[in-house]
Design a protein around this motif. Structure first.
Motif, PDB file in Angstrom:
ATOM      1  N   ALA A 129       0.835  -1.200   0.000  1.00  0.00           N
ATOM      2  CA  ALA A 129       0.000   0.000   0.000  1.00  0.00           C
ATOM      3  C   ALA A 129       0.871   1.252   0.000  1.00  0.00           C
ATOM      4  CB  ALA A 129      -0.943  -0.002   1.204  1.00  0.00           C
ATOM      5  N   PHE A 130       1.921   1.246   0.814  1.00  0.00           N
ATOM      6  CA  PHE A 130       2.832   2.389   0.850  1.00  0.00           C
ATOM      7  C   PHE A 130       3.504   2.571  -0.512  1.00  0.00           C
ATOM      8  CE2 PHE A 130       7.091   4.152   1.457  1.00  0.00           C
ATOM      9  CZ  PHE A 130       6.757   5.381   1.993  1.00  0.00           C
ATOM     10  N   GLY A 131       3.929   1.473  -1.135  1.00  0.00           N
ATOM     11  CA  GLY A 131       4.555   1.539  -2.454  1.00  0.00           C
ATOM     12  C   GLY A 131       3.600   2.086  -3.505  1.00  0.00           C
ATOM     13  N   ALA A 132       2.348   1.672  -3.445  1.00  0.00           N
ATOM     14  CA  ALA A 132       1.353   2.162  -4.398  1.00  0.00           C
ATOM     15  C   ALA A 132       1.113   3.653  -4.220  1.00  0.00           C
ATOM     16  CB  ALA A 132       0.047   1.391  -4.244  1.00  0.00           C
ATOM     17  N   ILE A 133       1.037   4.092  -2.986  1.00  0.00           N
ATOM     18  CA  ILE A 133       0.831   5.526  -2.708  1.00  0.00           C
ATOM     19  C   ILE A 133       2.044   6.333  -3.155  1.00  0.00           C
ATOM     20  CG2 ILE A 133       0.570   7.227  -0.860  1.00  0.00           C
ATOM     21  CD1 ILE A 133      -1.153   5.093   0.608  1.00  0.00           C
ATOM     22  N   ALA A 134       3.234   5.829  -2.852  1.00  0.00           N
ATOM     23  CA  ALA A 134       4.452   6.536  -3.258  1.00  0.00           C
ATOM     24  C   ALA A 134       4.542   6.622  -4.780  1.00  0.00           C
ATOM     25  CB  ALA A 134       5.682   5.839  -2.686  1.00  0.00           C
ATOM     26  N   VAL A 145       2.149   9.286  -6.000  1.00  0.00           N
ATOM     27  CA  VAL A 145       2.659  10.631  -5.721  1.00  0.00           C
ATOM     28  C   VAL A 145       3.728  11.011  -6.748  1.00  0.00           C
ATOM     29  CG1 VAL A 145       4.023  11.981  -4.070  1.00  0.00           C
ATOM     30  CG2 VAL A 145       2.082  10.634  -3.273  1.00  0.00           C
ATOM     31  N   VAL A 146       4.642  10.095  -7.026  1.00  0.00           N
ATOM     32  CA  VAL A 146       5.685  10.355  -8.017  1.00  0.00           C
ATOM     33  C   VAL A 146       5.041  10.583  -9.386  1.00  0.00           C
ATOM     34  CG1 VAL A 146       7.585   9.284  -9.293  1.00  0.00           C
ATOM     35  CG2 VAL A 146       7.544   9.173  -6.809  1.00  0.00           C
ATOM     36  N   ASP A 147       4.096   9.752  -9.717  1.00  0.00           N
ATOM     37  CA  ASP A 147       3.394   9.880 -10.998  1.00  0.00           C
ATOM     38  C   ASP A 147       2.687  11.221 -11.102  1.00  0.00           C
ATOM     39  OD1 ASP A 147       2.311   8.993 -13.498  1.00  0.00           O
ATOM     40  OD2 ASP A 147       0.416   8.636 -12.449  1.00  0.00           O
ATOM     41  N   THR A 148       2.024  11.630 -10.057  1.00  0.00           N
ATOM     42  CA  THR A 148       1.259  12.870 -10.067  1.00  0.00           C
ATOM     43  C   THR A 148       2.163  14.094 -10.201  1.00  0.00           C
ATOM     44  OG1 THR A 148      -0.485  11.879  -8.737  1.00  0.00           O
ATOM     45  CG2 THR A 148      -0.389  14.276  -8.789  1.00  0.00           C
ATOM     46  N   PHE A 149       3.196  14.153  -9.401  1.00  0.00           N
ATOM     47  CA  PHE A 149       4.018  15.360  -9.373  1.00  0.00           C
ATOM     48  C   PHE A 149       5.083  15.410 -10.460  1.00  0.00           C
ATOM     49  CE2 PHE A 149       2.469  15.334  -4.926  1.00  0.00           C
ATOM     50  CZ  PHE A 149       1.818  16.538  -4.973  1.00  0.00           C
ATOM     51  N   ILE A 150       5.764  14.337 -10.695  1.00  0.00           N
ATOM     52  CA  ILE A 150       6.879  14.366 -11.639  1.00  0.00           C
ATOM     53  C   ILE A 150       6.413  14.130 -13.070  1.00  0.00           C
ATOM     54  CG2 ILE A 150       9.035  13.227 -12.300  1.00  0.00           C
ATOM     55  CD1 ILE A 150       9.541  12.781  -9.310  1.00  0.00           C
ATOM     56  N   LEU A 151       5.674  13.071 -13.279  1.00  0.00           N
ATOM     57  CA  LEU A 151       5.252  12.763 -14.643  1.00  0.00           C
ATOM     58  C   LEU A 151       4.286  13.795 -15.197  1.00  0.00           C
ATOM     59  CD1 LEU A 151       4.926   8.873 -14.549  1.00  0.00           C
ATOM     60  CD2 LEU A 151       6.780  10.260 -15.458  1.00  0.00           C
ATOM     61  N   SER A 152       3.467  14.385 -14.351  1.00  0.00           N
ATOM     62  CA  SER A 152       2.560  15.421 -14.855  1.00  0.00           C
ATOM     63  C   SER A 152       3.345  16.650 -15.314  1.00  0.00           C
ATOM     64  CB  SER A 152       1.527  15.804 -13.799  1.00  0.00           C
ATOM     65  OG  SER A 152       2.134  16.437 -12.695  1.00  0.00           O
ATOM     66  N   LYS A 153       4.433  16.971 -14.622  1.00  0.00           N
ATOM     67  CA  LYS A 153       5.270  18.093 -15.068  1.00  0.00           C
ATOM     68  C   LYS A 153       5.929  17.774 -16.405  1.00  0.00           C
ATOM     69  CE  LYS A 153       6.243  20.155 -10.611  1.00  0.00           C
ATOM     70  NZ  LYS A 153       7.242  20.561  -9.633  1.00  0.00           N
ATOM     71  N   VAL A 154       6.404  16.552 -16.556  1.00  0.00           N
ATOM     72  CA  VAL A 154       7.021  16.145 -17.817  1.00  0.00           C
ATOM     73  C   VAL A 154       5.988  16.197 -18.942  1.00  0.00           C
ATOM     74  CG1 VAL A 154       8.051  14.190 -19.050  1.00  0.00           C
ATOM     75  CG2 VAL A 154       8.817  14.737 -16.739  1.00  0.00           C
ATOM     76  N   ASN A 155       4.800  15.678 -18.678  1.00  0.00           N
ATOM     77  CA  ASN A 155       3.741  15.705 -19.693  1.00  0.00           C
ATOM     78  C   ASN A 155       3.332  17.134 -20.037  1.00  0.00           C
ATOM     79  OD1 ASN A 155       3.627  12.940 -20.002  1.00  0.00           O
ATOM     80  ND2 ASN A 155       2.034  12.674 -18.463  1.00  0.00           N
ATOM     81  N   ASN A 156       3.291  18.011 -19.037  1.00  0.00           N
ATOM     82  CA  ASN A 156       2.948  19.408 -19.298  1.00  0.00           C
ATOM     83  C   ASN A 156       3.988  20.069 -20.201  1.00  0.00           C
ATOM     84  OD1 ASN A 156       0.596  19.321 -17.818  1.00  0.00           O
ATOM     85  ND2 ASN A 156       1.509  20.192 -15.977  1.00  0.00           N
ATOM     86  N   LYS A 157       5.263  19.766 -19.968  1.00  0.00           N
ATOM     87  CA  LYS A 157       6.314  20.335 -20.815  1.00  0.00           C
ATOM     88  C   LYS A 157       6.220  19.808 -22.244  1.00  0.00           C
ATOM     89  CE  LYS A 157       9.678  21.620 -17.368  1.00  0.00           C
ATOM     90  NZ  LYS A 157      11.069  21.632 -16.966  1.00  0.00           N
ATOM     91  N   ILE A 158       5.913  18.535 -22.377  1.00  0.00           N
ATOM     92  CA  ILE A 158       5.752  17.955 -23.712  1.00  0.00           C
ATOM     93  C   ILE A 158       4.567  18.604 -24.420  1.00  0.00           C
ATOM     94  CG2 ILE A 158       5.092  15.842 -24.944  1.00  0.00           C
ATOM     95  CD1 ILE A 158       6.773  14.299 -22.841  1.00  0.00           C
ATOM     96  N   ASP A 159       3.455  18.774 -23.706  1.00  0.00           N
ATOM     97  CA  ASP A 159       2.278  19.420 -24.289  1.00  0.00           C
ATOM     98  C   ASP A 159       2.571  20.867 -24.669  1.00  0.00           C
ATOM     99  OD1 ASP A 159       0.810  17.120 -24.039  1.00  0.00           O
ATOM    100  OD2 ASP A 159      -0.194  17.740 -22.177  1.00  0.00           O
TER     101      ASP A 159
END
Length: 138
Positions: free
Chosen positions: A17-22, A25-39
């Motif tokens: 559960a902790f791994g899934a939450i972590a 969180v990484v997906d939300t904060f880091i990957l969303s920034k990367v996707n925003n830059k690509i967009d």
């Protein structure tokens, strides 16, 4: 023994559960920034393509021997949009130089020499080629 296995299952479940939450969180904060830059890059490229295409079309289709105020106004309008999308100061300067030559050609329309028309035409073609190169960089 049954207690130990229940405790072990509980520990594994908490860790998962902790791994899934972590991961979320990484997906939300880091990957969303990367996707925003690509967009954002995709949007800038599309906006540049549209502005460059309109400016290039006006430059290549203008009749330099029979300039009209509407043609010059259109080129100024598309140049302004193009300049807003550019970071290349040299290319911005080329656009400004072309506009100045075009305006000077219009001011001296009654006595414009064939040489001046050729110069403005060549500068226009060079400008379109520079816009093409800039678009390929994005």
């Amino acid at each position: 023994m049954f207690n130990i296995s229940l405790a072990l299952v509980g520990q594994v479940a908490r860790t998962a559960a902790f791994g899934a939450i972590a991961t979320k969180v990484v997906d939300t904060f880091i990957l969303s920034k990367v996707n925003n830059k690509i967009d954002q890059k995709r949007w800038i490229r599309q906006a540049k393509l549209e502005a460059f295409a309109k400016l290039s079309q006006e430059i290549l289709s203008i009749d330099l021997k029979n300039l009209k105020d509407e043609n010059i106004r259109n080129i100024k309008e598309y140049s302004a949009k193009t300049i807003l999308l550019l970071e290349d100061r040299i290319l911005i300067k080329r656009i400004e130089d072309y506009l100045n030559n075009l305006i000077n050609l219009d001011k001296t329309a009654h006595d414009s020499s064939k040489n001046m028309v050729c110069i403005v035409d060549k500068k226009g073609i060079d400008l379109v080629m520079c816009l093409n190169k800039n678009l390929k960089k994005v």
